[in-house]
Design a protein around this motif. Sequence first.
Motif, PDB file in Angstrom:
ATOM      1  N   ARG A 161       0.834  -1.194   0.000  1.00  9.10           N
ATOM      2  CA  ARG A 161       0.000   0.000   0.000  1.00  9.10           C
ATOM      3  C   ARG A 161       0.868   1.242   0.000  1.00  9.10           C
ATOM      4  O   ARG A 161       2.074   1.187   0.170  1.00  9.10           O
ATOM      5  N   GLU A 162       0.213   2.353  -0.101  1.00  9.66           N
ATOM      6  CA  GLU A 162       0.972   3.601  -0.109  1.00  9.66           C
ATOM      7  C   GLU A 162       1.119   4.163   1.295  1.00  9.66           C
ATOM      8  O   GLU A 162       1.762   5.179   1.501  1.00  9.66           O
ATOM      9  N   THR A 163       0.539   3.454   2.246  1.00  8.52           N
ATOM     10  CA  THR A 163       0.516   3.970   3.614  1.00  8.52           C
ATOM     11  C   THR A 163       1.904   4.336   4.119  1.00  8.52           C
ATOM     12  O   THR A 163       2.109   5.372   4.740  1.00  8.52           O
ATOM     13  N   LYS A 164       2.867   3.452   3.828  1.00  5.61           N
ATOM     14  CA  LYS A 164       4.205   3.649   4.349  1.00  5.61           C
ATOM     15  C   LYS A 164       4.824   4.926   3.763  1.00  5.61           C
ATOM     16  O   LYS A 164       5.459   5.714   4.467  1.00  5.61           O
ATOM     17  N   THR A 165       4.614   5.090   2.472  1.00  6.86           N
ATOM     18  CA  THR A 165       5.130   6.285   1.789  1.00  6.86           C
ATOM     19  C   THR A 165       4.511   7.548   2.388  1.00  6.86           C
ATOM     20  O   THR A 165       5.206   8.519   2.674  1.00  6.86           O
ATOM     21  N   TYR A 166       3.207   7.502   2.565  1.00 10.78           N
ATOM     22  CA  TYR A 166       2.531   8.680   3.113  1.00 10.78           C
ATOM     23  C   TYR A 166       2.972   8.972   4.552  1.00 10.78           C
ATOM     24  O   TYR A 166       3.122  10.118   4.942  1.00 10.78           O
ATOM     25  N   SER A 167       3.166   7.907   5.328  1.00  9.68           N
ATOM     26  CA  SER A 167       3.608   8.110   6.713  1.00  9.68           C
ATOM     27  C   SER A 167       4.965   8.804   6.732  1.00  9.68           C
ATOM     28  O   SER A 167       5.183   9.754   7.482  1.00  9.68           O
ATOM     29  N   ALA A 168       5.877   8.317   5.871  1.00 12.56           N
ATOM     30  CA  ALA A 168       7.220   8.896   5.815  1.00 12.56           C
ATOM     31  C   ALA A 168       7.159  10.337   5.318  1.00 12.56           C
ATOM     32  O   ALA A 168       7.868  11.221   5.818  1.00 12.56           O
ATOM     33  N   GLN A 169       6.276  10.572   4.382  1.00 15.36           N
ATOM     34  CA  GLN A 169       6.136  11.917   3.834  1.00 15.36           C
ATOM     35  C   GLN A 169       5.641  12.880   4.923  1.00 15.36           C
ATOM     36  O   GLN A 169       6.163  13.983   5.082  1.00 15.36           O
ATOM     37  N   PHE A 170       4.639  12.441   5.665  1.00 17.57           N
ATOM     38  CA  PHE A 170       4.132  13.314   6.730  1.00 17.57           C
ATOM     39  C   PHE A 170       5.203  13.557   7.798  1.00 17.57           C
ATOM     40  O   PHE A 170       5.365  14.666   8.293  1.00 17.57           O
ATOM     41  N   ALA A 171       5.961  12.503   8.123  1.00 13.99           N
ATOM     42  CA  ALA A 171       7.024  12.645   9.130  1.00 13.99           C
ATOM     43  C   ALA A 171       8.030  13.711   8.711  1.00 13.99           C
ATOM     44  O   ALA A 171       8.435  14.552   9.515  1.00 13.99           O
TER      45      ALA A 171
END
Length: 419
Positions: free
Chosen positions: A326-336
Amino acid sequence: MLLRHKAIVCALGLSLFCSGTGRAVERTGALSRVATPAESLPIATDVRVGGDDKQTRFVVDLTQKVDVAAFALGNPYRVVIDLPQVTFKLPAKTGEQGRGLVKAFRYGLIMQGGSRIVLDTKGPVRIDKSFVLEASVGQPARLVIDMSATDRDSFQRTASLETHSSRGSAVKPSEVAPKATGDQRPLVVLDPGHGGIDNGAKAASGEFEKAVVLQFALTLRSKLESSGKYRVAMTRSDDTFIPLTERVRFARSQGAALFVSIHADAIPRSEGQAEGATVYTLSENASDSEAARLAEAENRADVIAGVDLTAEPDDIANILVDLAQRETKTYSAQFARTLVGELKATARLHKNPVKAAGFKVLTAPDVPSVLVELGYMSTKNDLKLLTSTAWQAKTAAALAQAVETFFAQRLAGTSGRAN
Ligand SMILES: [Zn+2]
Protein backbone atom coordinates in the motif's frame (compact mmCIF):
# COMPACT_ATOMS: atom_id res chain seq x y z
CA MET A 1 -5.35 -9.58 14.70
CA LEU A 2 -8.18 -7.30 15.64
CA LEU A 3 -10.62 -10.10 16.17
CA ARG A 4 -8.24 -11.98 18.37
CA HIS A 5 -7.44 -8.92 20.39
CA LYS A 6 -11.12 -8.17 20.68
CA ALA A 7 -11.72 -11.62 22.08
CA ILE A 8 -9.08 -11.05 24.73
CA VAL A 9 -10.50 -7.72 25.74
CA CYS A 10 -14.01 -9.15 25.77
CA ALA A 11 -12.79 -11.99 27.95
CA LEU A 12 -11.62 -9.35 30.36
CA GLY A 13 -15.13 -8.04 30.57
CA LEU A 14 -14.24 -4.74 28.95
CA SER A 15 -17.43 -4.99 26.98
CA LEU A 16 -17.16 -1.43 25.76
CA PHE A 17 -14.35 -2.54 23.50
CA CYS A 18 -16.46 -5.37 22.21
CA SER A 19 -19.07 -3.12 20.64
CA GLY A 20 -19.01 -2.00 17.04
CA THR A 21 -17.64 1.48 17.17
CA GLY A 22 -15.60 1.78 20.33
CA ARG A 23 -15.58 4.47 22.93
CA ALA A 24 -13.40 7.10 21.40
CA VAL A 25 -14.86 10.48 20.90
CA GLU A 26 -15.47 12.25 17.67
CA ARG A 27 -16.21 15.90 18.09
CA THR A 28 -18.50 16.03 15.10
CA GLY A 29 -20.49 13.04 16.35
CA ALA A 30 -22.61 12.99 19.44
CA LEU A 31 -21.20 11.23 22.42
CA SER A 32 -23.95 9.58 24.37
CA ARG A 33 -21.88 8.71 27.36
CA VAL A 34 -23.73 8.31 30.61
CA ALA A 35 -21.34 9.96 33.01
CA THR A 36 -21.66 9.34 36.70
CA PRO A 37 -21.57 12.59 38.65
CA ALA A 38 -18.23 12.72 40.44
CA GLU A 39 -19.79 13.46 43.81
CA SER A 40 -21.78 10.22 43.83
CA LEU A 41 -18.76 8.00 43.10
CA PRO A 42 -17.32 5.77 45.81
CA ILE A 43 -14.00 7.09 47.12
CA ALA A 44 -10.95 4.98 47.91
CA THR A 45 -9.47 6.61 50.99
CA ASP A 46 -6.67 4.31 52.11
CA VAL A 47 -4.72 1.22 51.09
CA ARG A 48 -2.89 -1.27 53.29
CA VAL A 49 -0.74 -4.21 52.30
CA GLY A 50 0.14 -6.79 54.92
CA GLY A 51 1.80 -10.18 55.08
CA ASP A 52 4.91 -11.83 53.76
CA ASP A 53 6.33 -13.63 50.74
CA LYS A 54 3.94 -16.55 51.27
CA GLN A 55 0.63 -14.84 51.96
CA THR A 56 -0.33 -11.24 51.41
CA ARG A 57 -3.51 -9.28 52.05
CA PHE A 58 -4.35 -6.15 50.06
CA VAL A 59 -7.02 -3.88 51.57
CA VAL A 60 -8.65 -0.73 50.20
CA ASP A 61 -10.92 1.47 52.36
CA LEU A 62 -13.95 2.72 50.45
CA THR A 63 -16.79 5.12 51.24
CA GLN A 64 -19.31 2.56 49.97
CA LYS A 65 -19.52 -1.07 49.02
CA VAL A 66 -18.80 -1.94 45.35
CA ASP A 67 -18.66 -5.08 43.23
CA VAL A 68 -15.21 -6.41 42.52
CA ALA A 69 -13.63 -8.90 40.14
CA ALA A 70 -10.01 -9.98 40.56
CA PHE A 71 -7.82 -12.17 38.39
CA ALA A 72 -4.14 -13.00 37.99
CA LEU A 73 -2.07 -12.56 34.84
CA GLY A 74 1.38 -13.81 33.90
CA ASN A 75 4.21 -12.41 31.84
CA PRO A 76 4.87 -10.35 33.90
CA TYR A 77 3.01 -11.63 36.97
CA ARG A 78 0.20 -9.31 38.04
CA VAL A 79 -3.10 -9.28 39.88
CA VAL A 80 -5.81 -7.16 38.29
CA ILE A 81 -8.74 -5.86 40.35
CA ASP A 82 -11.67 -4.41 38.40
CA LEU A 83 -14.27 -2.25 40.10
CA PRO A 84 -16.89 0.27 39.06
CA GLN A 85 -15.56 3.81 38.73
CA VAL A 86 -13.98 4.94 41.98
CA THR A 87 -12.36 8.24 42.92
CA PHE A 88 -8.90 7.55 44.32
CA LYS A 89 -7.97 9.95 47.11
CA LEU A 90 -4.71 8.38 48.19
CA PRO A 91 -1.40 9.91 49.25
CA ALA A 92 0.93 10.87 46.36
CA LYS A 93 3.39 7.96 46.56
CA THR A 94 0.84 5.25 47.22
CA GLY A 95 1.73 2.14 45.28
CA GLU A 96 5.38 2.91 44.67
CA GLN A 97 6.31 0.34 47.27
CA GLY A 98 4.51 -2.83 48.19
CA ARG A 99 4.98 -5.53 50.75
CA GLY A 100 5.01 -9.30 50.86
CA LEU A 101 4.07 -10.65 47.44
CA VAL A 102 3.19 -7.20 46.11
CA LYS A 103 6.14 -5.31 44.61
CA ALA A 104 4.22 -2.17 43.70
CA PHE A 105 0.77 -1.23 42.45
CA ARG A 106 -1.08 1.41 40.43
CA TYR A 107 -4.68 2.43 40.07
CA GLY A 108 -6.91 4.58 37.93
CA LEU A 109 -9.63 4.70 35.32
CA ILE A 110 -9.56 1.88 32.80
CA MET A 111 -12.62 3.19 30.96
CA GLN A 112 -15.62 5.41 31.63
CA GLY A 113 -17.50 3.74 34.44
CA GLY A 114 -14.67 1.39 35.39
CA SER A 115 -11.59 1.65 37.60
CA ARG A 116 -8.79 -0.82 37.97
CA ILE A 117 -6.01 -1.61 40.41
CA VAL A 118 -3.00 -3.56 39.11
CA LEU A 119 -0.65 -5.23 41.59
CA ASP A 120 2.80 -6.20 40.32
CA THR A 121 3.67 -9.40 42.15
CA LYS A 122 7.04 -10.93 42.93
CA GLY A 123 6.09 -14.16 41.21
CA PRO A 124 3.07 -16.32 40.42
CA VAL A 125 0.27 -15.87 42.98
CA ARG A 126 -3.08 -17.49 43.61
CA ILE A 127 -6.03 -15.31 44.59
CA ASP A 128 -7.50 -17.07 47.61
CA LYS A 129 -10.29 -14.61 48.29
CA SER A 130 -11.60 -11.34 46.93
CA PHE A 131 -14.54 -9.64 48.62
CA VAL A 132 -15.90 -6.32 49.81
CA LEU A 133 -17.09 -5.82 53.38
CA GLU A 134 -19.98 -3.49 54.26
CA ALA A 135 -19.13 -0.53 56.42
CA SER A 136 -19.69 -1.27 60.08
CA VAL A 137 -19.42 0.73 63.27
CA GLY A 138 -16.19 2.69 63.15
CA GLN A 139 -15.05 0.90 59.97
CA PRO A 140 -15.38 1.97 56.32
CA ALA A 141 -16.35 -0.47 53.56
CA ARG A 142 -13.26 -2.53 52.71
CA LEU A 143 -12.13 -4.32 49.58
CA VAL A 144 -9.99 -7.30 50.53
CA ILE A 145 -7.80 -9.46 48.29
CA ASP A 146 -6.02 -12.42 49.84
CA MET A 147 -3.31 -14.04 47.80
CA SER A 148 -0.67 -16.66 48.29
CA ALA A 149 2.49 -17.65 46.47
CA THR A 150 2.14 -20.49 44.02
CA ASP A 151 4.34 -22.22 41.44
CA ARG A 152 4.39 -21.61 37.73
CA ASP A 153 2.50 -24.76 36.72
CA SER A 154 -0.38 -24.32 39.14
CA PHE A 155 -0.54 -20.67 38.12
CA GLN A 156 -0.98 -21.60 34.50
CA ARG A 157 -3.66 -24.18 35.26
CA THR A 158 -5.70 -21.66 37.26
CA ALA A 159 -5.24 -18.94 34.68
CA SER A 160 -6.60 -21.08 31.86
CA LEU A 161 -9.65 -22.01 33.98
CA GLU A 162 -10.27 -18.38 34.79
CA THR A 163 -10.35 -17.40 31.14
CA HIS A 164 -13.65 -19.22 30.92
CA SER A 165 -15.19 -17.64 33.98
CA SER A 166 -16.87 -14.26 34.16
CA ARG A 167 -13.85 -12.12 34.59
CA GLY A 168 -14.27 -8.43 35.15
CA SER A 169 -18.03 -8.66 35.35
CA ALA A 170 -18.08 -5.77 37.80
CA VAL A 171 -17.37 -3.39 34.98
CA LYS A 172 -20.42 -2.39 33.00
CA PRO A 173 -19.56 0.67 30.97
CA SER A 174 -22.06 2.57 28.90
CA GLU A 175 -22.19 2.02 25.17
CA VAL A 176 -21.12 4.72 22.77
CA ALA A 177 -22.01 5.02 19.12
CA PRO A 178 -20.42 7.96 17.36
CA LYS A 179 -20.46 8.09 13.58
CA ALA A 180 -19.73 10.79 11.09
CA THR A 181 -22.45 11.74 8.65
CA GLY A 182 -21.76 12.53 5.01
CA ASP A 183 -18.91 14.89 5.82
CA GLN A 184 -16.28 14.46 3.12
CA ARG A 185 -13.49 16.39 4.82
CA PRO A 186 -10.46 14.24 5.72
CA LEU A 187 -10.53 12.83 9.22
CA VAL A 188 -7.47 13.36 11.40
CA VAL A 189 -7.30 11.09 14.42
CA LEU A 190 -5.25 12.45 17.31
CA ASP A 191 -4.02 9.90 19.80
CA PRO A 192 -2.80 11.28 23.13
CA GLY A 193 -0.75 8.44 24.61
CA HIS A 194 -1.45 6.58 27.86
CA GLY A 195 -4.29 7.69 30.17
CA GLY A 196 -6.19 6.45 33.19
CA ILE A 197 -4.26 3.78 35.03
CA ASP A 198 -1.27 4.25 32.69
CA ASN A 199 0.51 7.50 33.56
CA GLY A 200 3.23 7.22 30.92
CA ALA A 201 6.55 8.91 31.67
CA LYS A 202 6.86 10.83 34.90
CA ALA A 203 8.90 13.97 35.46
CA ALA A 204 11.06 14.23 38.57
CA SER A 205 8.78 17.06 39.66
CA GLY A 206 5.72 14.80 39.41
CA GLU A 207 4.08 15.75 36.08
CA PHE A 208 2.65 12.85 34.07
CA GLU A 209 3.10 12.33 30.34
CA LYS A 210 -0.58 11.36 30.03
CA ALA A 211 -1.69 14.83 31.17
CA VAL A 212 0.86 16.79 29.11
CA VAL A 213 0.01 14.98 25.86
CA LEU A 214 -3.75 15.23 26.43
CA GLN A 215 -3.47 18.98 26.93
CA PHE A 216 -1.40 19.27 23.77
CA ALA A 217 -3.81 17.13 21.73
CA LEU A 218 -6.77 19.25 22.83
CA THR A 219 -4.90 22.39 21.73
CA LEU A 220 -4.06 20.77 18.40
CA ARG A 221 -7.66 19.70 17.91
CA SER A 222 -8.88 23.30 18.27
CA LYS A 223 -6.21 24.49 15.83
CA LEU A 224 -7.16 21.90 13.21
CA GLU A 225 -10.87 22.43 13.65
CA SER A 226 -10.60 26.17 13.37
CA SER A 227 -9.30 25.78 9.81
CA GLY A 228 -12.61 24.17 8.88
CA LYS A 229 -10.79 21.80 6.53
CA TYR A 230 -10.72 18.66 8.63
CA ARG A 231 -12.78 16.53 10.88
CA VAL A 232 -10.88 15.68 14.04
CA ALA A 233 -11.42 12.71 16.33
CA MET A 234 -9.50 11.75 19.44
CA THR A 235 -8.85 8.27 20.75
CA ARG A 236 -9.30 9.79 24.19
CA SER A 237 -10.31 13.26 25.31
CA ASP A 238 -10.17 12.59 29.03
CA ASP A 239 -8.08 10.65 31.52
CA THR A 240 -9.12 7.18 30.39
CA PHE A 241 -7.00 4.19 29.45
CA ILE A 242 -7.33 2.89 25.86
CA PRO A 243 -5.50 -0.29 24.77
CA LEU A 244 -3.04 0.21 21.89
CA THR A 245 -4.88 -2.06 19.49
CA GLU A 246 -8.12 -0.24 20.24
CA ARG A 247 -6.49 3.05 19.21
CA VAL A 248 -5.50 1.51 15.87
CA ARG A 249 -8.91 -0.08 15.43
CA PHE A 250 -10.64 3.21 16.10
CA ALA A 251 -8.62 5.06 13.46
CA ARG A 252 -9.39 2.38 10.88
CA SER A 253 -13.08 2.02 11.70
CA GLN A 254 -13.58 5.77 11.45
CA GLY A 255 -11.79 5.90 8.11
CA ALA A 256 -9.00 8.18 9.29
CA ALA A 257 -6.86 9.85 6.62
CA LEU A 258 -4.08 10.53 9.11
CA PHE A 259 -3.23 9.21 12.59
CA VAL A 260 -0.99 11.19 14.93
CA SER A 261 0.01 9.60 18.22
CA ILE A 262 1.32 12.12 20.73
CA HIS A 263 3.83 11.31 23.47
CA ALA A 264 6.60 12.77 25.60
CA ASP A 265 9.63 10.64 26.36
CA ALA A 266 11.83 10.22 29.41
CA ILE A 267 15.22 8.61 29.85
CA PRO A 268 16.86 7.47 33.06
CA ARG A 269 19.32 9.94 34.55
CA SER A 270 22.13 7.40 34.09
CA GLU A 271 21.73 7.70 30.32
CA GLY A 272 22.48 11.39 30.39
CA GLN A 273 20.47 14.20 28.89
CA ALA A 274 18.38 14.29 25.75
CA GLU A 275 16.21 17.02 24.39
CA GLY A 276 13.86 18.00 21.62
CA ALA A 277 11.08 16.51 19.54
CA THR A 278 11.34 13.31 17.47
CA VAL A 279 8.93 11.96 14.86
CA TYR A 280 8.64 8.17 14.49
CA THR A 281 7.24 5.93 11.80
CA LEU A 282 6.73 2.17 11.86
CA SER A 283 9.57 -0.18 11.05
CA GLU A 284 10.50 -3.70 11.98
CA ASN A 285 14.10 -2.65 12.41
CA ALA A 286 14.57 0.24 14.78
CA SER A 287 16.71 3.05 13.39
CA ASP A 288 18.85 3.01 16.54
CA SER A 289 18.92 1.57 20.04
CA GLU A 290 17.16 4.56 21.56
CA ALA A 291 14.27 4.13 19.12
CA ALA A 292 14.10 0.43 19.98
CA ARG A 293 14.03 1.17 23.72
CA LEU A 294 11.32 3.76 23.25
CA ALA A 295 9.07 1.49 21.17
CA GLU A 296 9.45 -1.22 23.78
CA ALA A 297 8.50 1.23 26.54
CA GLU A 298 5.50 2.58 24.64
CA ASN A 299 4.35 -0.93 23.70
CA ARG A 300 4.20 -1.80 27.40
CA ALA A 301 1.17 0.45 27.94
CA ASP A 302 -1.24 -2.48 27.81
CA VAL A 303 0.85 -4.52 30.23
CA ILE A 304 0.89 -1.62 32.66
CA ALA A 305 -2.87 -1.39 32.52
CA GLY A 306 -3.31 -5.13 33.09
CA VAL A 307 -4.63 -6.10 29.67
CA ASP A 308 -3.95 -9.76 28.97
CA LEU A 309 -1.82 -9.99 25.84
CA THR A 310 -0.90 -13.66 25.99
CA ALA A 311 -2.63 -14.26 22.68
CA GLU A 312 -1.43 -11.02 21.20
CA PRO A 313 -0.67 -11.68 17.63
CA ASP A 314 0.87 -10.61 14.46
CA ASP A 315 4.41 -9.47 14.61
CA ILE A 316 5.37 -6.25 13.00
CA ALA A 317 6.95 -8.10 10.06
CA ASN A 318 3.58 -9.40 8.86
CA ILE A 319 2.05 -6.00 9.08
CA LEU A 320 4.91 -4.54 7.08
CA VAL A 321 4.39 -7.03 4.27
CA ASP A 322 0.85 -5.79 4.12
CA LEU A 323 1.99 -2.20 4.32
CA ALA A 324 4.45 -2.65 1.50
CA GLN A 325 1.56 -3.27 -0.86
CA ARG A 326 0.00 0.00 0.00
CA GLU A 327 0.97 3.60 -0.11
CA THR A 328 0.52 3.97 3.61
CA LYS A 329 4.20 3.65 4.35
CA THR A 330 5.13 6.29 1.79
CA TYR A 331 2.53 8.68 3.11
CA SER A 332 3.61 8.11 6.71
CA ALA A 333 7.22 8.90 5.81
CA GLN A 334 6.14 11.92 3.83
CA PHE A 335 4.13 13.31 6.73
CA ALA A 336 7.02 12.64 9.13
CA ARG A 337 9.40 14.69 6.98
CA THR A 338 6.89 17.50 6.50
CA LEU A 339 6.30 17.59 10.22
CA VAL A 340 9.98 17.81 11.09
CA GLY A 341 10.31 20.62 8.56
CA GLU A 342 7.57 22.58 10.30
CA LEU A 343 8.77 21.81 13.83
CA LYS A 344 12.26 23.02 12.99
CA ALA A 345 11.10 26.61 13.07
CA THR A 346 9.17 26.43 16.34
CA ALA A 347 10.18 23.55 18.55
CA ARG A 348 13.51 22.16 19.60
CA LEU A 349 14.30 19.04 17.68
CA HIS A 350 16.19 15.96 18.74
CA LYS A 351 19.57 15.61 17.00
CA ASN A 352 18.12 12.84 14.79
CA PRO A 353 14.53 13.99 14.49
CA VAL A 354 13.10 11.32 12.13
CA LYS A 355 13.31 7.74 13.34
CA ALA A 356 11.53 4.43 12.99
CA ALA A 357 10.75 1.50 15.30
CA GLY A 358 8.16 -1.18 15.99
CA PHE A 359 5.41 0.84 17.65
CA LYS A 360 2.19 -1.17 17.98
CA VAL A 361 0.11 1.96 17.79
CA LEU A 362 1.38 2.69 14.26
CA THR A 363 0.24 -0.59 12.71
CA ALA A 364 -2.91 0.44 10.84
CA PRO A 365 -2.15 -0.86 7.32
CA ASP A 366 -4.42 1.67 5.65
CA VAL A 367 -3.93 4.84 7.72
CA PRO A 368 -0.75 6.93 7.39
CA SER A 369 0.49 7.04 10.98
CA VAL A 370 3.25 8.79 12.90
CA LEU A 371 4.16 9.02 16.55
CA VAL A 372 5.49 12.34 17.83
CA GLU A 373 7.59 12.51 20.97
CA LEU A 374 7.20 16.17 21.83
CA GLY A 375 10.25 16.25 24.08
CA TYR A 376 11.65 14.74 27.24
CA MET A 377 9.76 14.78 30.54
CA SER A 378 13.10 13.92 32.14
CA THR A 379 14.89 17.04 30.84
CA LYS A 380 14.21 20.20 32.80
CA ASN A 381 14.21 22.63 29.88
CA ASP A 382 12.04 20.37 27.76
CA LEU A 383 9.56 19.92 30.60
CA LYS A 384 9.32 23.68 30.99
CA LEU A 385 8.35 23.96 27.33
CA LEU A 386 6.05 20.93 27.34
CA THR A 387 4.01 22.39 30.19
CA SER A 388 3.92 25.94 28.80
CA THR A 389 0.68 27.07 27.14
CA ALA A 390 2.58 29.36 24.76
CA TRP A 391 4.91 26.57 23.58
CA GLN A 392 1.98 24.16 23.20
CA ALA A 393 0.07 26.69 21.05
CA LYS A 394 3.11 27.40 18.88
CA THR A 395 3.95 23.73 18.40
CA ALA A 396 0.31 22.80 17.72
CA ALA A 397 0.28 25.50 15.02
CA ALA A 398 3.37 23.92 13.43
CA LEU A 399 1.74 20.51 13.51
CA ALA A 400 -1.45 21.92 11.98
CA GLN A 401 0.65 23.48 9.21
CA ALA A 402 2.24 20.10 8.51
CA VAL A 403 -1.22 18.52 8.26
CA GLU A 404 -2.21 21.27 5.84
CA THR A 405 0.86 20.70 3.63
CA PHE A 406 0.38 16.94 3.74
CA PHE A 407 -3.19 17.06 2.47
CA ALA A 408 -2.43 19.80 -0.05
CA GLN A 409 0.28 17.56 -1.56
CA ARG A 410 -2.01 14.57 -1.61
CA LEU A 411 -4.76 16.51 -3.36
CA ALA A 412 -2.24 17.81 -5.89
CA GLY A 413 -1.04 14.24 -6.42
CA THR A 414 2.52 15.07 -5.47
CA SER A 415 3.10 12.50 -2.81
CA GLY A 416 6.61 11.56 -1.85
CA ARG A 417 6.51 8.44 -3.99
CA ALA A 418 10.10 8.75 -5.08
CA ASN A 419 11.18 7.81 -1.58
ZN1 LIG B 1 4.38 7.66 25.77
